[in-house]
Design a protein around this motif. Structure first.
Motif, PDB file in Angstrom:
ATOM      1  N   CYS A 257      -7.030  70.994  58.188  1.00 51.23           N
ATOM      2  CA  CYS A 257      -7.257  72.588  57.488  1.00 51.23           C
ATOM      3  C   CYS A 257      -7.846  73.599  58.488  1.00 51.23           C
ATOM      4  O   CYS A 257      -7.223  74.789  58.693  1.00 51.23           O
TER       5      CYS A 257
ATOM      6  N   THR B 257      -6.526  77.958  54.491  1.00 53.63           N
ATOM      7  CA  THR B 257      -5.420  77.059  54.608  1.00 53.63           C
ATOM      8  C   THR B 257      -5.889  75.529  54.055  1.00 53.63           C
ATOM      9  O   THR B 257      -7.252  75.502  53.699  1.00 53.63           O
TER      10      THR B 257
ATOM     11  N   ALA C 297      -0.958  77.682  54.708  1.00 50.79           N
ATOM     12  CA  ALA C 297      -1.691  79.088  55.095  1.00 50.79           C
ATOM     13  C   ALA C 297      -1.393  80.040  53.799  1.00 50.79           C
ATOM     14  O   ALA C 297      -0.158  80.528  53.881  1.00 50.79           O
TER      15      ALA C 297
ATOM     16  N   ARG D 254      -8.092  80.685  60.073  1.00 55.38           N
ATOM     17  CA  ARG D 254      -8.363  80.269  58.814  1.00 55.38           C
ATOM     18  C   ARG D 254      -9.755  81.382  58.272  1.00 55.38           C
ATOM     19  O   ARG D 254     -10.678  81.330  59.231  1.00 55.38           O
TER      20      ARG D 254
ATOM     21  N   SER E 170      -4.462  71.542  54.398  1.00 59.23           N
ATOM     22  CA  SER E 170      -3.354  70.925  54.920  1.00 59.23           C
ATOM     23  C   SER E 170      -3.266  69.616  54.158  1.00 59.23           C
ATOM     24  O   SER E 170      -4.264  68.807  53.945  1.00 59.23           O
TER      25      SER E 170
ATOM     26  N   ARG F 159       0.316  71.929  57.051  1.00 58.21           N
ATOM     27  CA  ARG F 159      -0.822  72.905  57.009  1.00 58.21           C
ATOM     28  C   ARG F 159      -0.330  74.161  56.335  1.00 58.21           C
ATOM     29  O   ARG F 159       0.348  74.838  56.824  1.00 58.21           O
TER      30      ARG F 159
END
Length: 348
Positions: free
Chosen positions: A162, A65, A122, A176, A67, A120
Motif C-alpha cells: 500500500c 491506496t 489508488a 500515497r 494493495s 495496488r
C-alpha cells in the motif's frame, strides 16, 4: 470512575504568510510536550511575514491506496491475471464509483513475487484521508477480480504494498496521501537578521547533514532534520491518525544560494495522509480547530483536505528552516532549548 484526562499542551503559532495553492495569513495549532517547538516554528512564521510571497505551497498530487494480495498457482498465471486486470481498468473504476459517492479509482499497479500477485489500487477520496474508503473499494474490487479469475485465490485485503504506516519507497515513488511542496525565497539581509546565519552555511549544512548524513544512516527516500516533530504536533491538534507520521515524515529538504546571498529553501512532503472528515473529525475540539483553519468551507470535494495539507507543509518548513539555521551556530540549539524549557517550567 472516569480517569482524569490531561490534554496535550497546544498553542496557536504564527500567522504564516502563504501563497500558491493557499493564500493569505493563517495561524496554526501545534499540540506538543516539546515546548521549544512553538517558538522555533514561530521564528519561521515570522520570517514568512517578512517575505513578499511568504511560503509558496503547491499540492502536487493526492491519492489513497490499498494493495490487495491474490494467490495464483504459478508466476505465469499471476502475470496473465495482472495483464487482464490492467486491461479492464474502466470496469474496475465503474465498480468503485457505483459503491461510493467520493472514492474514484485513478490508478492500478501490480507486482509479482513467485506465485503471489499484489494489486495496488489508488483512489481519490475527497476530503477524507481515505483509509476506510480505500479498503471498502478494495473489497469490491477483489470480489470482481476473483469472479473474473477463478484460478486466483484470496490472499489478503491488504498486502503491505500500500504501504500504510511503514517507511517504504513505494509511497514516494507512486504516491500515497497528499504530495505537497512548500518553498520560500529569503533575501540575504533577512537570513542574517532573522536566522543569524548565511545562505551558504545553511545550504552546506543541509547537504552535509540532511543529504549525506541521512544517506549513511540508511534513510529511505528521506533527507530532513525533524519533519516528524511538526507533523505529530499538527496531527494531534487536528484529529489525524498520528501513526501516519511514519510515512509522512519521509521528505526532502532542499536549499540553494541565489543571487548575492539570498536563500531558496524548500520542503517536499510526498506522503501527507490527512483529512478533514472521517474518524475523529467530529469531536468538538477538532471541529473548532478545523473551522479556525478554514477547512470547513463548503467547496469542491478534496479542497479542505488540500488546504490542510498545504498548511501542514508550510508549518514543517517553518520548523525545519529554523532548526537548520540554529545548527549553523555552535551551541545555539542547546542554549535555546535550556532557556525555553526552564522558562516554561518556571511558569507552571
Amino acid at each position: 470512575m472516569a480517569a482524569d484526562v490531561t490534554p496535550v499542551p497546544t498553542r496557536w503559532v504564527g500567522p504564516l504568510r502563504l501563497s500558491g495553492d493557499v493564500t493569505g495569513e493563517q495561524k496554526v495549532p501545534l499540540a506538543t510536550y516539546e515546548t521549544p517547538l512553538w517558538p522555533s516554528v514561530g521564528r519561521g512564521a515570522r520570517l514568512s511575514r517578512l517575505v513578499d510571497d511568504g511560503i509558496r505551497v503547491t499540492v502536487v498530487d493526492e491519492r489513497m491506496t490499498r494493495s490487495s494480495l491474490f494467490i495464483a498457482q504459478t508466476a505465469a498465471d499471476a502475470a496473465a491475471a495482472a495483464r487482464a486486470i490492467a486491461a479492464r481498468f474502466d470496469e474496475l473504476a465503474a465498480t468503485v464509483s457505483a459503491r461510493s459517492r467520493h472514492a474514484r479509482l485513478i490508478d492500478v499497479h501490480t507486482e509479482i513475487v513467485g506465485n503471489l500477485l499484489f494489486v495496488r489500487f489508488a483512489l481519490t477520496t475527497g476530503d477524507a484521508s481515505g483509509h476506510n474508503m480505500a479498503t471498502l473499494a478494495a473489497e469490491a474490487l477483489m470480489e470482481l477480480v476473483l469472479a473474473w479469475h477463478p484460478e486466483l485465490d484470496y490472499g489478503s485485503i491488504s498486502g503491505n504494498y500500500c504501504s500504510d504506516k511503514k517507511a517504504t519507497a513505494v509511497n514516494g515513488i507512486l504516491g500515497r496521501g497528499r504530495n505537497v511542496v512548500a518553498e520560500i525565497l529569503v533575501p540575504e539581509h533577512l537570513v542574517h537578521d532573522q536566522l543569524r546565519s548565511t545562505a551558504a552555511r545553511i545550504v552546506d549544512l543541509n547537504v552535509r547533514k540532511n543529504l549525506v548524513g541521512s544517506t549513511i544512516a540508511g534513510a529511505l527516500r528521506s533527507a530532513n532534520a525533524h519533519y516528524a516533530n511538526m507533523l505529530l504536533a499538527f496531527y494531534l491538534a487536528t484529529g489525524q491518525d498520528a501513526a501516519n507520521i511514519v510515512e509522512g515524515s519521509q521528505g526532502i529538504s532542499y536549499a540553494e544560494v541565489r543571487g548575492d546571498g539570498d536563500l531558496y529553501f524548500s520542503c517536499t512532503l510526498p506522503n501527507l495522509i490527512v483529512g478533514t472528515v472521517g474518524n475523529g473529525k467530529d469531536l468538538p475540539f477538532v471541529d473548532a480547530v478545523l473551522e479556525q483553519l478554514g477547512c470547513r468551507a463548503e467547496t469542491e470535494p478534496g479542497a479542505n483536505a488540500r488546504r490542510l495539507a498545504a498548511l501542514i507543509a508550510a508549518t514543517v518548513l517553518c520548523g525545519e528552516l529554523s532548526l537548520l539555521a540554529a545548527q549553523t551556530n555552535q551551541g545555539e540549539l542547546m542554549t535555546s532549548h535550556l532557556l525555553l524549557e526552564r522558562r516554561t517550567a518556571a511558569g507552571r
